[in-house]
Design an enzyme around this catalytic site. Structure first.
Site, short mmCIF file in Angstrom:
data_model
loop_
_atom_site.label_atom_id
_atom_site.label_comp_id
_atom_site.label_asym_id
_atom_site.label_seq_id
_atom_site.Cartn_x
_atom_site.Cartn_y
_atom_site.Cartn_z
N ASN A 83 7.02 2.71 3.08
CA ASN A 83 8.20 3.55 2.86
C ASN A 83 7.81 4.89 2.26
OD1 ASN A 83 10.46 2.33 3.91
ND2 ASN A 83 10.96 1.20 2.05
N THR A 84 6.73 4.91 1.47
CA THR A 84 6.25 6.17 0.88
C THR A 84 5.98 7.20 1.96
OG1 THR A 84 5.26 5.03 -1.01
CG2 THR A 84 4.44 7.24 -0.52
N HIS A 87 19.22 1.89 2.52
CA HIS A 87 18.08 2.77 2.25
C HIS A 87 17.18 2.27 1.12
CE1 HIS A 87 15.79 6.46 2.11
NE2 HIS A 87 16.16 6.72 0.87
N ARG A 106 24.66 9.51 -4.21
CA ARG A 106 24.64 8.89 -2.88
C ARG A 106 25.75 7.85 -2.69
NH1 ARG A 106 18.10 8.10 -2.06
NH2 ARG A 106 17.64 10.32 -1.77
N ARG A 128 20.57 4.61 -7.51
CA ARG A 128 19.39 5.43 -7.79
C ARG A 128 19.70 6.91 -7.68
NH1 ARG A 128 15.05 7.57 -4.40
NH2 ARG A 128 16.05 6.65 -2.59
N HIS A 155 21.99 5.35 2.07
CA HIS A 155 21.79 6.80 2.15
C HIS A 155 22.89 7.37 3.03
CE1 HIS A 155 20.01 10.72 2.63
NE2 HIS A 155 19.05 10.39 1.79
N GLY A 214 12.28 13.78 0.57
CA GLY A 214 12.76 14.66 -0.49
C GLY A 214 11.72 15.13 -1.47
N GLY A 215 11.12 14.22 -2.22
CA GLY A 215 10.11 14.61 -3.19
C GLY A 215 10.19 13.80 -4.46
N SER A 249 0.81 -1.23 0.00
CA SER A 249 0.00 0.00 0.00
C SER A 249 0.84 1.27 0.00
CB SER A 249 -0.94 0.00 1.22
OG SER A 249 -0.19 -0.02 2.43
N GLY A 250 1.98 1.24 -0.69
CA GLY A 250 2.75 2.46 -0.89
C GLY A 250 2.25 3.20 -2.13
N GLU A 267 19.13 18.08 -5.34
CA GLU A 267 19.66 16.94 -4.59
C GLU A 267 20.87 16.36 -5.31
OE1 GLU A 267 15.49 15.58 -2.42
OE2 GLU A 267 16.43 14.21 -3.84
#
Length: 507
Positions: free
Chosen positions: A43-44, A344, A283, A379, A236, A49-50, A11-12, A116
């Site tokens: 996790n969502t 992360h 990262r 990522r 991260h 960050g965005g 359910s993210g 970022e």
């Protein structure tokens, strides 16, 4: 519920966005969302960050975002997938905004875009430092308005069911635990969509919540789905260090984009020794630089320095980070913040095509549990929410057009259902989980050519849990989750081993 047209597991953002898309496209279909905890716990919800989207076509461009993604991925991205995701981004963003998701704007009413690590331009849309919570809240509210969606909380899927049809395996249903009624049950379905998130709890130090036990990867693997690139776990670089904390509190990449520095015990910046971008490198580079500094200094952490920043503006951007720091006695305007790299995000996962299909017919995977080809080895920050939206859209489009050709399986399972679900032996699993987390953390910090000991220990742990199952003849939620963690840990080690052998033979 004994059957549903579409079963979504998780359910993210990926699962909920898919559910909304397919429910609106096909109101005649029955859709069930099974989540092992409460629907909002994912996790969502924790994403700070965005979402990375090209919105300023004067300073920015699709080509720049594509180039940044490819560079971050270290040569392992699928360029066609990268182009598809980034070109779709504005349309998927509009769909989020249409359901009420709010992103920050400046006084002129223009997007207040964040910067970022790894991005060449400001292109991160955010809602303060609680972007994930804002997105999740609006997705859940929209789900409630759609009558053909049923949300089943506290339902832990054990495995998907498959059968061979025309020489190919296809997904026909799922076994699950109803944790409220303490029952093991079965549901028939035409299509299963895995959106179960990541596996961070395999590691001792992680930003992932306790529910992130790699369930989707394990379920797909046991069903025969292809799993790829699980050796690429993204750490991260800036998690707030607190001794014996799990999960660690994340300090968003956007804090460094805002101008924070990373310094050592002597308050000296050191990232530039590894990359000319300094704190705004990707990262993997920043995490490796911090790890080297920690090893050299013998200290347990380095520091994030925000003291030179405009604190009033900082607080407006990062209220939840500031408030959390204050709860443990840290004041970013005058204190150095201790940070460490922690597990992360998994860059690999269940291998899917452009339509989110796995190699098992009627089994799809979206979100962090999938391996789409977007991320490669590493990522790019804030690309994950975007990936979830795009591949949820891709899956909904394909399923909406093809599901009428599918039928429910008439297969009857020989398993006995409605078996009482026991929740005992908790201390036993707590200790085993700690051992696995410590072992995997050490493995990632000290990778070498001797993979046999860790693989042997994982196998012995697996035999011990199977033995407990046969002895008790009962299923427990802890047993299911720990078995999944062992399955995923083994895949990670084996794929690291394959990578190591490939590197050796390439010389």
């Amino acid at each position: 519920m004994k059957k549903t047209d579409i079963l979504i597991i998780g359910s993210g953002i990926a699962g909920l966005f898919f559910a909304i898309k397919i429910a609106k496209k096909r109101p005649d279909l029955s859709i069930a969302i099974m989540t092992k905890d409460k629907v909002k716990n994912s996790n969502t919800q924790l994403a700070q960050g965005g979402i990375a989207v090209v919105t300023d076509c004067i300073k920015d461009s699709f080509e720049q975002h594509i180039a940044d993604t490819l560079q971050s991925g270290g040569g392992l991205c699928d360029e066609e997938i990268v182009k598809m995701v980034i070109h779709q981004a504005p349309e998927r963003l509009k769909e989020l905004i249409d359901i009420g998701v709010s992103f920050d704007k400046n006084k002129s009413g223009i997007w207040n875009l964040g910067l970022e690590g790894g991005h060449s331009q400001h292109r991160i849309l955010h809602h303060k430092d609680i972007s994930g919570a804002e997105i999740e809240k609006n997705l859940i509210e929209t789900i409630k308005q759609l009558s053909n969606i049923t949300v089943l909380e506290d339902h832990l899927v054990i495995d998907v069911d498959t059968k061979k049809s025309n020489g190919k395996m296809r997904c026909t249903g799922a076994f699950y635990c109803d944790k409220i009624n303490k029952k093991v049950k079965y549901i028939r379905t035409k299509t299963v969509v895995l959106s179960t998130g990541g596996c961070g709890q395999i590691f001792k130090n992680t930003t992932n919540p306790e529910i992130a036990t790699g369930d989707g990867i394990a379920i797909a693997s046991r069903a025969g789905a292809v799993i790829k690139d699980m050796q690429y776990i993204q750490f991260h670089p800036t998690a707030l260090y607190e001794e014996d904390k799990n999960p660690f509190f994340l300090i968003s990449e956007a804090v460094r984009g805002f101008g924070a520095h990373i310094v050592n015990e002597n308050q000296k910046r050191f990232i530039f020794k590894d990359d000319i971008r300094g704190e705004l490198a990707t990262r993997d580079i920043v995490s490796q630089a911090i790890s080297k500094e920690i090893e050299t200094s013998g200290k347990q952490y380095v520091y994030l320095d925000c003291r030179h920043l405009d604190f009033a503006e900082f607080y407006r951007h990062f209220p939840s980070i500031t408030d959390y720091c204050k709860t443990i006695g840290l004041h970013p305007e005058r204190d150095l913040i201790p940070i460490v790299p922690v597990a992360h995000y998994q860059c690999g996962g269940i291998s899917v095509n452009k339509k989110s299909q796995t190699n098992i017919k009627n089994l799809y995977a979206i979100g962090e549990c999938s391996r789409t080809g977007l991320h490669g080895k590493n990522r790019l920050a804030s690309n994950s929410l975007l990936e979830a939206l795009v591949f949820a859209h891709q899956a909904s489009d394909h399923i909406g057009r093809t599901i009428d050709d599918l039928s429910f399986s008439s297969k009857k399972s020989l398993l006995k259902f409605d078996e009482p679900l026991m929740d005992r032996d908790s201390n036993y699993f707590v200790e085993l989980k700690k051992e696995l987390q410590t072992m995997m953390t050490f493995f990632f910090a000290n990778k070498d050519s001797d993979f046999a000991p860790i693989l042997n220990r994982i196998e012995s742990m697996k035999m011990a849990t199977v033995g407990l199952l046969f002895k008790k003849q009962k299923i427990t939620t802890q047993l299911i989750e720990f078995t999944n963690m062992l399955t995923v840990a083994k895949i990670i080690v084996e794929q690291n081993k394959t990578e190591a052998l490939k590197n050796v033979t390439s010389y």
